[in-house]
Design a protein around this motif. Structure first.
Motif, PDB file in Angstrom:
ATOM      1  N   ALA A   1     -28.878 -20.631  25.223  1.00  0.00           N
ATOM      2  CA  ALA A   1     -29.002 -21.920  24.528  1.00  0.00           C
ATOM      3  C   ALA A   1     -28.702 -21.797  23.043  1.00  0.00           C
ATOM      4  O   ALA A   1     -29.127 -20.841  22.387  1.00  0.00           O
ATOM      5  CB  ALA A   1     -30.415 -22.465  24.711  1.00  0.00           C
TER       6      ALA A   1
ATOM      7  N   LEU B   1     -39.289 -21.209  36.737  1.00  0.00           N
ATOM      8  CA  LEU B   1     -38.427 -21.885  35.766  1.00  0.00           C
ATOM      9  C   LEU B   1     -38.252 -23.349  36.121  1.00  0.00           C
ATOM     10  O   LEU B   1     -37.989 -23.695  37.277  1.00  0.00           O
ATOM     11  CB  LEU B   1     -37.061 -21.187  35.753  1.00  0.00           C
ATOM     12  CG  LEU B   1     -36.009 -21.726  34.804  1.00  0.00           C
ATOM     13  CD1 LEU B   1     -36.450 -21.600  33.348  1.00  0.00           C
ATOM     14  CD2 LEU B   1     -34.704 -20.995  35.005  1.00  0.00           C
ATOM     15  N   THR B   2     -38.406 -24.215  35.109  1.00  0.00           N
ATOM     16  CA  THR B   2     -38.161 -25.633  35.343  1.00  0.00           C
ATOM     17  C   THR B   2     -36.721 -25.958  34.987  1.00  0.00           C
ATOM     18  O   THR B   2     -36.089 -25.248  34.218  1.00  0.00           O
ATOM     19  CB  THR B   2     -39.090 -26.498  34.472  1.00  0.00           C
ATOM     20  OG1 THR B   2     -38.965 -26.066  33.117  1.00  0.00           O
ATOM     21  CG2 THR B   2     -40.541 -26.362  34.915  1.00  0.00           C
ATOM     22  N   GLU B   3     -36.228 -27.060  35.530  1.00  0.00           N
ATOM     23  CA  GLU B   3     -34.844 -27.465  35.231  1.00  0.00           C
ATOM     24  C   GLU B   3     -34.747 -27.937  33.788  1.00  0.00           C
ATOM     25  O   GLU B   3     -35.750 -28.337  33.194  1.00  0.00           O
ATOM     26  CB  GLU B   3     -34.421 -28.599  36.158  1.00  0.00           C
ATOM     27  CG  GLU B   3     -34.222 -28.132  37.586  1.00  0.00           C
ATOM     28  CD  GLU B   3     -33.937 -29.294  38.524  1.00  0.00           C
ATOM     29  OE1 GLU B   3     -33.570 -30.379  38.046  1.00  0.00           O
ATOM     30  OE2 GLU B   3     -34.118 -29.100  39.729  1.00  0.00           O
ATOM     31  N   VAL B   4     -33.546 -27.922  33.228  1.00  0.00           N
ATOM     32  CA  VAL B   4     -33.336 -28.409  31.859  1.00  0.00           C
ATOM     33  C   VAL B   4     -33.565 -29.899  31.834  1.00  0.00           C
ATOM     34  O   VAL B   4     -33.135 -30.605  32.737  1.00  0.00           O
ATOM     35  CB  VAL B   4     -31.892 -28.084  31.367  1.00  0.00           C
ATOM     36  CG1 VAL B   4     -31.622 -28.792  30.042  1.00  0.00           C
ATOM     37  CG2 VAL B   4     -31.703 -26.601  31.248  1.00  0.00           C
TER      38      VAL B   4
ATOM     39  N   ASN C   1     -29.501 -24.225  19.893  1.00  0.00           N
ATOM     40  CA  ASN C   1     -30.060 -25.456  19.350  1.00  0.00           C
ATOM     41  C   ASN C   1     -29.185 -25.810  18.141  1.00  0.00           C
ATOM     42  O   ASN C   1     -28.871 -24.945  17.328  1.00  0.00           O
ATOM     43  CB  ASN C   1     -31.513 -25.244  18.922  1.00  0.00           C
ATOM     44  CG  ASN C   1     -32.416 -24.975  20.113  1.00  0.00           C
ATOM     45  OD1 ASN C   1     -32.141 -25.445  21.216  1.00  0.00           O
ATOM     46  ND2 ASN C   1     -33.475 -24.221  19.912  1.00  0.00           N
TER      47      ASN C   1
ATOM     48  N   ARG D   1     -30.924 -17.896  30.931  1.00  0.00           N
ATOM     49  CA  ARG D   1     -30.504 -19.145  30.298  1.00  0.00           C
ATOM     50  C   ARG D   1     -30.008 -18.814  28.902  1.00  0.00           C
ATOM     51  O   ARG D   1     -30.652 -18.036  28.186  1.00  0.00           O
ATOM     52  CB  ARG D   1     -31.704 -20.087  30.252  1.00  0.00           C
ATOM     53  CG  ARG D   1     -31.426 -21.446  29.692  1.00  0.00           C
ATOM     54  CD  ARG D   1     -32.642 -22.347  29.866  1.00  0.00           C
ATOM     55  NE  ARG D   1     -32.662 -22.952  31.196  1.00  0.00           N
ATOM     56  CZ  ARG D   1     -33.673 -23.679  31.667  1.00  0.00           C
ATOM     57  NH1 ARG D   1     -34.747 -23.867  30.934  1.00  0.00           N
ATOM     58  NH2 ARG D   1     -33.607 -24.213  32.868  1.00  0.00           N
TER      59      ARG D   1
END
Ligand code: AMP
Ligand code: ZN
Length: 113
Positions: free
Chosen positions: A83, A110-113, A85, A81
């Motif tokens: 990213a 892993l969890t979804e965004v 910020n 992933r």
């Protein structure tokens, strides 16, 4: 001199676990990893955030992403992933542009965004 922790890492004044150095970019391990592999890809140039990018920074941002791809290959990450910020409201704490490279999770972890 700008009082910026990431500029100090670039200048070698503050220690970080640097994993990759290039002409315009350095990569180092996040001090508080949020994933089994958590690297920060930053320009040596002090740019505050994506919000403050100028036209002349276009190539720089491409280089950050391309470096992420190269580093991920070197780390043998099958997926990862990326990213940015952006601003305090976007979770940005350090005001020096940085791309998070996160990976190394086990399947299903892993969890979804
Ligand atoms: P952000 O919330 O996007 O500003 O993320 C800042 C990142 O910088 C986080 O992953 C922090 O753990 C990391 N960080 C802050 N200070 C240091 C440091 N001295 N060395 C390495 N990573 C740091
Ligand atoms: Zn800086």
């Amino acid at each position: 001199m700008i009082d910026c922790i990431f500029c100090k890492i670039v200048d070698g004044v503050t220690h970080a676990e640097i994993t990759h150095q290039a002409e315009e970019i350095i990569v180092f391990k996040s001090i508080q990893p949020r994933a089994p592999v958590h690297l920060l890809i930053i320009p040596k140039k002090h740019v505050l955030s994506i919000k403050e990018l100028t036209e002349e920074d276009r190539n720089l941002t491409s280089s950050l992403i391309y470096t992420a791809k190269e580093v991920a290959e070197r780390e043998h990450l099958p997926g990862y992933r990326l990213a940015f910020n952006v601003g305090r409201a976007g979770g940005q704490v350090i005001n020096h542009l940085h791309l998070h490279l996160l990976g190394g999770w086990k399947d299903g972890e892993l969890t979804e965004v």
